[in-house]
Design a protein around this motif. Structure first.
Motif, PDB file in Angstrom:
ATOM      1  N   ALA A  22       0.849  -1.191   0.000  1.00  0.00           N
ATOM      2  CA  ALA A  22       0.000   0.000   0.000  1.00  0.00           C
ATOM      3  C   ALA A  22       0.881   1.235   0.000  1.00  0.00           C
ATOM      4  CB  ALA A  22      -0.922   0.008   1.222  1.00  0.00           C
ATOM      5  N   ALA A  23       0.468   2.240  -0.746  1.00  0.00           N
ATOM      6  CA  ALA A  23       1.162   3.523  -0.723  1.00  0.00           C
ATOM      7  C   ALA A  23       0.574   4.367   0.404  1.00  0.00           C
ATOM      8  CB  ALA A  23       1.010   4.237  -2.058  1.00  0.00           C
ATOM      9  N   PHE A  24       1.407   5.191   1.035  1.00  0.00           N
ATOM     10  CA  PHE A  24       0.942   5.964   2.189  1.00  0.00           C
ATOM     11  C   PHE A  24       1.761   7.243   2.339  1.00  0.00           C
ATOM     12  CE2 PHE A  24       4.300   3.155   3.548  1.00  0.00           C
ATOM     13  CZ  PHE A  24       5.034   3.866   4.487  1.00  0.00           C
ATOM     14  N   PRO A  25       1.183   8.251   2.992  1.00  0.00           N
ATOM     15  CA  PRO A  25       1.886   9.525   3.150  1.00  0.00           C
ATOM     16  C   PRO A  25       2.868   9.502   4.316  1.00  0.00           C
ATOM     17  CG  PRO A  25      -0.291   9.673   4.130  1.00  0.00           C
ATOM     18  CD  PRO A  25      -0.198   8.308   3.497  1.00  0.00           C
ATOM     19  N   THR A  26       3.954  10.248   4.175  1.00  0.00           N
ATOM     20  CA  THR A  26       4.831  10.554   5.303  1.00  0.00           C
ATOM     21  C   THR A  26       5.181  12.034   5.203  1.00  0.00           C
ATOM     22  OG1 THR A  26       7.073  10.296   4.394  1.00  0.00           O
ATOM     23  CG2 THR A  26       5.868   8.265   4.966  1.00  0.00           C
ATOM     24  N   GLU A  27       5.918  12.531   6.171  1.00  0.00           N
ATOM     25  CA  GLU A  27       6.299  13.942   6.152  1.00  0.00           C
ATOM     26  C   GLU A  27       7.384  14.235   5.123  1.00  0.00           C
ATOM     27  OE1 GLU A  27       9.105  12.139   9.186  1.00  0.00           O
ATOM     28  OE2 GLU A  27       7.121  11.753   8.345  1.00  0.00           O
ATOM     29  N   THR A  28       8.071  13.195   4.638  1.00  0.00           N
ATOM     30  CA  THR A  28       9.151  13.407   3.662  1.00  0.00           C
ATOM     31  C   THR A  28       8.594  13.299   2.243  1.00  0.00           C
ATOM     32  OG1 THR A  28       9.766  11.061   3.848  1.00  0.00           O
ATOM     33  CG2 THR A  28      10.957  12.642   5.223  1.00  0.00           C
ATOM     34  N   VAL A  29       8.271  12.085   1.810  1.00  0.00           N
ATOM     35  CA  VAL A  29       7.586  11.836   0.540  1.00  0.00           C
ATOM     36  C   VAL A  29       6.616  10.681   0.772  1.00  0.00           C
ATOM     37  CG1 VAL A  29       9.551  12.618  -0.859  1.00  0.00           C
ATOM     38  CG2 VAL A  29       9.352  10.188  -0.253  1.00  0.00           C
ATOM     39  N   TYR A  30       5.782  10.375  -0.213  1.00  0.00           N
ATOM     40  CA  TYR A  30       4.905   9.214  -0.105  1.00  0.00           C
ATOM     41  C   TYR A  30       5.722   7.943  -0.275  1.00  0.00           C
ATOM     42  CZ  TYR A  30       0.201  11.189   0.175  1.00  0.00           C
ATOM     43  OH  TYR A  30      -0.951  11.811   0.614  1.00  0.00           O
ATOM     44  N   GLY A  31       5.355   6.913   0.490  1.00  0.00           N
ATOM     45  CA  GLY A  31       6.050   5.635   0.407  1.00  0.00           C
ATOM     46  C   GLY A  31       5.137   4.533  -0.093  1.00  0.00           C
ATOM     47  N   ILE A  32       5.741   3.429  -0.525  1.00  0.00           N
ATOM     48  CA  ILE A  32       4.987   2.226  -0.880  1.00  0.00           C
ATOM     49  C   ILE A  32       5.527   1.102  -0.005  1.00  0.00           C
ATOM     50  CG2 ILE A  32       6.520   1.930  -2.870  1.00  0.00           C
ATOM     51  CD1 ILE A  32       4.421   0.218  -4.164  1.00  0.00           C
ATOM     52  N   GLY A  33       4.647   0.561   0.868  1.00  0.00           N
ATOM     53  CA  GLY A  33       5.126  -0.315   1.910  1.00  0.00           C
ATOM     54  C   GLY A  33       4.533  -1.701   1.930  1.00  0.00           C
ATOM     55  N   ALA A  34       5.265  -2.601   2.600  1.00  0.00           N
ATOM     56  CA  ALA A  34       4.825  -3.978   2.814  1.00  0.00           C
ATOM     57  C   ALA A  34       5.385  -4.450   4.147  1.00  0.00           C
ATOM     58  CB  ALA A  34       5.311  -4.885   1.681  1.00  0.00           C
ATOM     59  N   ASN A  35       4.819  -5.530   4.651  1.00  0.00           N
ATOM     60  CA  ASN A  35       5.298  -6.163   5.876  1.00  0.00           C
ATOM     61  C   ASN A  35       6.787  -6.477   5.748  1.00  0.00           C
ATOM     62  OD1 ASN A  35       5.930  -7.913   7.982  1.00  0.00           O
ATOM     63  ND2 ASN A  35       4.162  -9.240   7.681  1.00  0.00           N
ATOM     64  N   ALA A  36       7.595  -5.864   6.590  1.00  0.00           N
ATOM     65  CA  ALA A  36       9.051  -6.021   6.483  1.00  0.00           C
ATOM     66  C   ALA A  36       9.514  -7.440   6.758  1.00  0.00           C
ATOM     67  CB  ALA A  36       9.746  -5.056   7.438  1.00  0.00           C
ATOM     68  N   TYR A  37       8.683  -8.253   7.404  1.00  0.00           N
ATOM     69  CA  TYR A  37       9.052  -9.639   7.701  1.00  0.00           C
ATOM     70  C   TYR A  37       8.609 -10.620   6.612  1.00  0.00           C
ATOM     71  CZ  TYR A  37       9.663  -7.801  12.456  1.00  0.00           C
ATOM     72  OH  TYR A  37      10.062  -7.068  13.557  1.00  0.00           O
ATOM     73  N   ASP A  38       7.842 -10.131   5.648  1.00  0.00           N
ATOM     74  CA  ASP A  38       7.250 -10.991   4.617  1.00  0.00           C
ATOM     75  C   ASP A  38       8.013 -10.807   3.302  1.00  0.00           C
ATOM     76  OD1 ASP A  38       5.680 -12.214   2.651  1.00  0.00           O
ATOM     77  OD2 ASP A  38       3.784 -11.571   3.542  1.00  0.00           O
ATOM     78  N   GLU A  39       8.915 -11.746   3.024  1.00  0.00           N
ATOM     79  CA  GLU A  39       9.770 -11.621   1.836  1.00  0.00           C
ATOM     80  C   GLU A  39       8.955 -11.523   0.555  1.00  0.00           C
ATOM     81  OE1 GLU A  39      13.307 -14.140  -0.444  1.00  0.00           O
ATOM     82  OE2 GLU A  39      12.824 -14.574   1.653  1.00  0.00           O
ATOM     83  N   LYS A  40       7.920 -12.327   0.432  1.00  0.00           N
ATOM     84  CA  LYS A  40       7.092 -12.330  -0.768  1.00  0.00           C
ATOM     85  C   LYS A  40       6.404 -10.978  -0.969  1.00  0.00           C
ATOM     86  CE  LYS A  40       3.390 -14.955  -3.033  1.00  0.00           C
ATOM     87  NZ  LYS A  40       2.438 -16.100  -2.884  1.00  0.00           N
TER      88      LYS A  40
END
Length: 341
Positions: A22-40
């Motif tokens: 999912a893409a999401f806002p931060t104070e720097t730029v927008y990020g695209i994130g996933a569960n950091a523990y889930d390699e797939k």
């Protein structure tokens, strides 16, 4: 793939929990994130962005105590920075624990960790129940997105969810600091400056030579618009001269086309734009952005690049600024946008 566009943090968190991105806002730029523990799940980020696998990601957390889960040791220099700047636009690099998949760190034994100041970002991490690995939510190499419209232009139908939020406060990615040694080494400048870090540790420095790539933004051409990026000094007159030359060349083309009775609409004029602090340079350009402060320059750089892309601008002239304070971050991004390593 259909992209869900939502202002519900819970809906976005459900995508993360289900092994999606999912893409999401931060104070720097927008990020695209996933569960950091889930390699797939993390691999889906690389696929959506077209990102090289040897370019490490930053892991975003919502609680300081999560650092000890992700990292083997919190060094003295890291402790000072974390106390002063977490949450905020700063990333620290530490030796990683085995719980972190190699895909997140590009096979390195270090991990980049950040606690965003954005309340929406931290709420997303909290509801997801896991740290979130996330680079910027753009196609690899292009200007980072500073609002959700930018994200949609790059990522619609490539990722399953975009979380709508406010435009980025800073407009440049976080300051990345290697804290694995005796003193802090800034690998990527950002809105938290070397001068601020030196107040915590007088030995803090910028990285002088690129060894192992421990941070995003170090190895490849980044932040680049479709247009050619040229850096100009404040006192130079080269901008006006080059613009004048282009106008004369364009005029010659028009005359030649007229002689053979072809429509002038077939002539593509070379479009130019300017961004910087000096108003007098702006008169000769089709598009110009005059920034009142250097902080405004930093905040608007990527959004201006994207505006120029939408308008079909061919060359963007960017004013050179002193490489101190946030000026170092601006010049770093301009150098990368030109393809400088």
């Amino acid at each position: 793939m259909q992209t869900t566009i939502t202002n519900s943090v819970k809906i976005a968190a459900d995508f993360i929990k289900s092994g999606e991105v999912a893409a999401f806002p931060t104070e720097t730029v927008y990020g695209i994130g996933a569960n950091a523990y889930d390699e797939k799940a993390v691999r889906k980020i690389f696929k959506a962005k077209g990102r090289p696998a040897d370019n490490p990601l930053i892991v975003h957390i919502t609680r300081k105590k999560d650092i000890s889960v992700l990292a083997k040791e919190i060094t003295p220099s890291a402790k000072k920075i974390i106390k002063e700047f977490f949450p905020g636009p700063v990333t620290v690099i530490l030796k990683k624990n085995e719980i972190v998949p190699g895909v997140v760190t590009a096979g390195l034994d270090t991990i980049a960790i950040r606690m965003p100041a954005s309340k929406i970002a931290r709420e997303l991490i909290k509801l997801s129940g896991v740290p979130i690995a996330a680079p910027s939510a753009n196609l690899s190499g292009s200007p980072s997105p500073t609002n959700f419209i930018h994200v949609l232009r790059d990522m619609r139908n490539k990722i399953p969810c975009v979380l709508i939020g406010p435009a980025a406060k800073f407009g440049l990615e976080s300051t990345v600091i290697d804290c694995t040694g005796k003193y802090p080494v800034i690998l990527r400048p950002g809105s938290v400056t070397l001068e601020q870090i030196k107040r915590l540790d007088k030995n803090a420095v910028y990285q002088k030579r690129t060894g192992k790539v421990k941070s995003p933004g170090q190895k490849y051409k980044h932040y680049a618009p479709k247009a050619r990026v040229k850096i100009v000094k404040r006192e130079t007159s080269n901008v006006k001269r080059e613009t004048s030359n282009v106008k004369r060349e364009t005029s010659n083309v028009k005359r030649e086309m007229s002689n053979v009775k072809r429509e002038t609409s077939n002539v593509k004029r070379v479009k130019e734009a300017y961004i910087g602090l000096t108003r007098k340079f702006a008169r000769d350009f089709e598009v110009a952005k005059i920034c009142k402060t250097i902080e405004e320059y930093a905040k608007n750089l990527f959004s201006f690049f994207r505006e120029c892309d939408e308008l079909g601008i061919k060359t963007i002239y960017c004013e050179k600024v002193p490489e101190k304070g946030i000026g170092a971050a601006i010049m770093n991004r301009l150098g990368k946008a030109r393809g400088k390593k």
